[in-house]
Design an enzyme around this catalytic site. Structure first.
Site, PDB file in Angstrom:
ATOM      1  N   ASP A 131     -13.237  -9.076  -1.251  1.00  0.00           N
ATOM      2  CA  ASP A 131     -12.919  -9.153   0.216  1.00  0.00           C
ATOM      3  C   ASP A 131     -11.413  -8.603   0.143  1.00  0.00           C
ATOM      4  O   ASP A 131     -10.965  -8.243   1.224  1.00  0.00           O
ATOM      5  CB  ASP A 131     -12.658 -10.600   0.434  1.00  0.00           C
ATOM      6  CG  ASP A 131     -13.880 -11.312   1.035  1.00  0.00           C
ATOM      7  OD1 ASP A 131     -14.699 -10.371   1.727  1.00  0.00           O
ATOM      8  OD2 ASP A 131     -14.300 -12.574   0.492  1.00  0.00           O
ATOM      9  N   GLU A 162     -10.484 -10.644   6.953  1.00  0.00           N
ATOM     10  CA  GLU A 162     -11.081 -10.829   5.387  1.00  0.00           C
ATOM     11  C   GLU A 162      -9.849 -11.335   4.588  1.00  0.00           C
ATOM     12  O   GLU A 162     -10.062 -11.954   3.488  1.00  0.00           O
ATOM     13  CB  GLU A 162     -11.010  -9.265   4.910  1.00  0.00           C
ATOM     14  CG  GLU A 162     -12.071  -8.386   5.441  1.00  0.00           C
ATOM     15  CD  GLU A 162     -13.388  -8.779   5.181  1.00  0.00           C
ATOM     16  OE1 GLU A 162     -13.521  -9.449   4.064  1.00  0.00           O
ATOM     17  OE2 GLU A 162     -14.376  -8.667   5.603  1.00  0.00           O
ATOM     18  N   HIS A 165     -10.929 -14.848   4.390  1.00  0.00           N
ATOM     19  CA  HIS A 165     -12.029 -14.795   3.441  1.00  0.00           C
ATOM     20  C   HIS A 165     -11.409 -15.217   2.086  1.00  0.00           C
ATOM     21  O   HIS A 165     -11.779 -15.866   1.241  1.00  0.00           O
ATOM     22  CB  HIS A 165     -12.899 -13.794   3.417  1.00  0.00           C
ATOM     23  CG  HIS A 165     -13.851 -13.511   4.958  1.00  0.00           C
ATOM     24  ND1 HIS A 165     -14.561 -12.558   5.031  1.00  0.00           N
ATOM     25  CD2 HIS A 165     -13.837 -14.418   5.930  1.00  0.00           C
ATOM     26  CE1 HIS A 165     -15.271 -12.623   6.266  1.00  0.00           C
ATOM     27  NE2 HIS A 165     -14.744 -13.754   6.703  1.00  0.00           N
ATOM     28  N   TYR A 169     -12.092 -18.431  -0.327  1.00  0.00           N
ATOM     29  CA  TYR A 169     -12.566 -18.365  -1.661  1.00  0.00           C
ATOM     30  C   TYR A 169     -11.819 -18.697  -2.775  1.00  0.00           C
ATOM     31  O   TYR A 169     -12.206 -19.339  -3.555  1.00  0.00           O
ATOM     32  CB  TYR A 169     -13.314 -17.086  -2.035  1.00  0.00           C
ATOM     33  CG  TYR A 169     -14.820 -16.823  -1.249  1.00  0.00           C
ATOM     34  CD1 TYR A 169     -15.814 -17.399  -1.446  1.00  0.00           C
ATOM     35  CD2 TYR A 169     -14.689 -16.058   0.112  1.00  0.00           C
ATOM     36  CE1 TYR A 169     -17.074 -17.493  -0.613  1.00  0.00           C
ATOM     37  CE2 TYR A 169     -15.899 -16.118   0.602  1.00  0.00           C
ATOM     38  CZ  TYR A 169     -16.935 -16.668   0.434  1.00  0.00           C
ATOM     39  OH  TYR A 169     -18.230 -16.480   1.092  1.00  0.00           O
ATOM     40  N   GLU A 221     -19.856  -4.133   2.741  1.00  0.00           N
ATOM     41  CA  GLU A 221     -20.105  -5.460   3.701  1.00  0.00           C
ATOM     42  C   GLU A 221     -21.092  -6.023   4.061  1.00  0.00           C
ATOM     43  O   GLU A 221     -21.791  -7.292   4.039  1.00  0.00           O
ATOM     44  CB  GLU A 221     -19.070  -5.102   4.992  1.00  0.00           C
ATOM     45  CG  GLU A 221     -17.620  -5.310   4.506  1.00  0.00           C
ATOM     46  CD  GLU A 221     -17.050  -5.598   5.806  1.00  0.00           C
ATOM     47  OE1 GLU A 221     -16.820  -6.841   6.095  1.00  0.00           O
ATOM     48  OE2 GLU A 221     -16.275  -4.777   6.583  1.00  0.00           O
ATOM     49  N   GLU A 255     -19.130 -11.216   8.695  1.00  0.00           N
ATOM     50  CA  GLU A 255     -19.503  -9.921   8.002  1.00  0.00           C
ATOM     51  C   GLU A 255     -20.419  -9.180   8.978  1.00  0.00           C
ATOM     52  O   GLU A 255     -20.346  -7.879   9.003  1.00  0.00           O
ATOM     53  CB  GLU A 255     -20.103 -10.073   6.769  1.00  0.00           C
ATOM     54  CG  GLU A 255     -18.962 -10.765   5.747  1.00  0.00           C
ATOM     55  CD  GLU A 255     -18.034  -9.810   5.346  1.00  0.00           C
ATOM     56  OE1 GLU A 255     -17.416  -8.707   5.930  1.00  0.00           O
ATOM     57  OE2 GLU A 255     -16.816 -10.281   4.865  1.00  0.00           O
ATOM     58  N   HIS A 258     -18.671  -7.271  11.591  1.00  0.00           N
ATOM     59  CA  HIS A 258     -17.861  -6.259  11.142  1.00  0.00           C
ATOM     60  C   HIS A 258     -18.840  -4.968  10.873  1.00  0.00           C
ATOM     61  O   HIS A 258     -18.475  -4.025  11.077  1.00  0.00           O
ATOM     62  CB  HIS A 258     -17.381  -6.668   9.716  1.00  0.00           C
ATOM     63  CG  HIS A 258     -16.222  -7.577   9.613  1.00  0.00           C
ATOM     64  ND1 HIS A 258     -15.713  -8.123   8.492  1.00  0.00           N
ATOM     65  CD2 HIS A 258     -15.781  -8.464  10.652  1.00  0.00           C
ATOM     66  CE1 HIS A 258     -14.785  -9.076   8.802  1.00  0.00           C
ATOM     67  NE2 HIS A 258     -14.763  -9.312  10.272  1.00  0.00           N
TER      68      HIS A 258
END
EC number: 1.17.4.1
Length: 387
Positions: A131, A162, A165, A169, A221, A255, A258
């Site tokens: 990411d 992003e 993201h 994570y 992606e 995503e 995107h």
């Protein structure tokens, strides 16, 4: 960005004068060749990159330049970009909405086997950095080329998500007790560094290079990340790592938007510069698709090497899914099949919803982001209460 143009003019040709003026105003490098009697065709005869291009095509491309800075906010030149940005912001979320309490219990209580822990650790080892690279693609490459304001707004909106993201994570890694050194551990695995190297190979300095970079962005992606999504979501089907599954669900939805935006950008580029996507370029697209398939196969083998099948998911299923999604993404970009051996139907039926980006949140058990901020329209009328 606009390639060198060669034109052959004819004395008394009004279109020749108009085209030369437009090329000069746009600072497009061009060469004017003298008229040669007997050469067939309508004038001006224009060639771009060795291809003959019609007068209407080239003047349209000059007028619809996506690479010129907008002089004002409105009118929009590309309404679709603003529409996609708006849709993207309506499903905004932040990492603090994720509840990882049950994941910690699963991880520490023995619900997750050592092999399953190794599997998740392998995927997460790379996921945050993936990411990071996707965000860098938008900021370091695409926003440096596309100067139209509404397109840049769409791309920067994607880049900001992003960052969320990455944080989500990272939060998962930290909550499970993984040390900071795990964020650099990917460098020890060629299967991971090769994927990152491919993601960084972008050349937006020419129109063909830009078209190829947009395809690579979709492969990154819309394919590579989705293979990892499948591998992580398989635990959710068994009632394990539900918080991680929720992070994945929300990431999937993002995503997909995107990929929609970048695919539309590719289609628009191809529409405005129809001479760019040639047979030779499509062959390069196929090479890129094969490279992605090769990289994903290596990573899948690495992830499964310590545990074998996970919650009923086989390595071959993931590999076939990669091939299937490559062609699906290509079709949505208006391209032909890039991998002939890919299956026609989704090889993992339970993940068909991934492409739609649906949110499967149980309303009574978790936060819900399957809503649209500001989605209500119209007026509200009511009778005053008689108290």
């Amino acid at each position: 960005m606009f390639p060198h143009v060669t034109i052959v003019e004819k004395p008394g040709c009004g279109n020749c004068v108009t085209l030369k003026r437009a090329l000069k105003e746009k600072s497009v490098p061009h060469t004017v060749m003298p008229y040669v009697p007997g050469v067939p065709g309508s004038y001006p005869i224009a060639t771009v990159g060795g291809q003959r291009v019609g007068y209407r095509e080239i003047t349209k491309a000059l007028a619809m330049d996506m690479f010129t800075t907008s002089k004002c906010f409105k009118p929009f030149r590309y309404n679709w970009a603003e529409d996609i940005r708006t849709k993207h912001e309506k499903v905004h979320w932040v990492e603090t909405e994720i509840n990882l309490r049950d994941d910690v219990t699963d991880w520490k209580s023995g619900v997750m086997t050592p092999g399953e822990k190794a599997f998740v650790s392998c995927v997460l080892r790379l996921f945050t950095q993936l990411d990071v690279e996707v965000g860098a693609l938008y900021l370091d490459h695409l926003t440096q080329v596309f100067r139209c304001n509404e397109i840049r707004n769409m791309l920067t909106s994607f880049a900001c998500r992003e960052a969320i993201h990455q944080k989500a994570y990272s939060l998962l890694n930290d909550t499970l007790g993984m040390p900071d050194c795990e964020y650099q551990a990917f460098a020890d695995y060629g299967e991971m560094t090769d994927k990152l190297d491919f993601m960084r190979e972008m050349d937006c300095s020419t129109l063909p290079g830009l078209a190829r970079s947009l395809l690579r962005a979709v492969l990154n992606e819309g394919v590579s990340l989705f293979a990892a999504f499948v591998m992580l979501l398989t635990f959710q089907r068994s009632g394990k790592m539900k918080g991680m599954g929720k992070v994945v669900e929300w990431s999937v939805r993002d995503e997909n938007i995107h990929v929609e935006g970048v695919s539309k950008l590719f289609e628009t580029l191809n529409s405005e510069y129809p001479w760019v996507v040639t047979k030779d370029l499509i062959e390069l697209f196929k090479e890129d698709a094969e490279r992605v398939a090769e990289l994903e196969e290596a990573f899948v083998d690495l992830a499964f090497q310590e545990c074998g099948p996970v919650c009923g998911l086989e390595p071959k299923q993931v590999k076939d899914y990669v091939l299937y999604v490559i062609n699906l993404r290509a079709a949505n970009m208006g391209l032909p099949k890039l991998i002939e051996r890919a299956p026609e139907a989704c090889p993992i039926p339970w993940v068909k919803w991934l492409i739609d980006g649906a949110d499967l949140t149980n309303f009574f058990e978790n936060h819900v982001t399957e809503y649209e901020t500001g989605g209500l329209t119209g007026s509200w009328s009511y009778e005053p209460l008689d108290i």
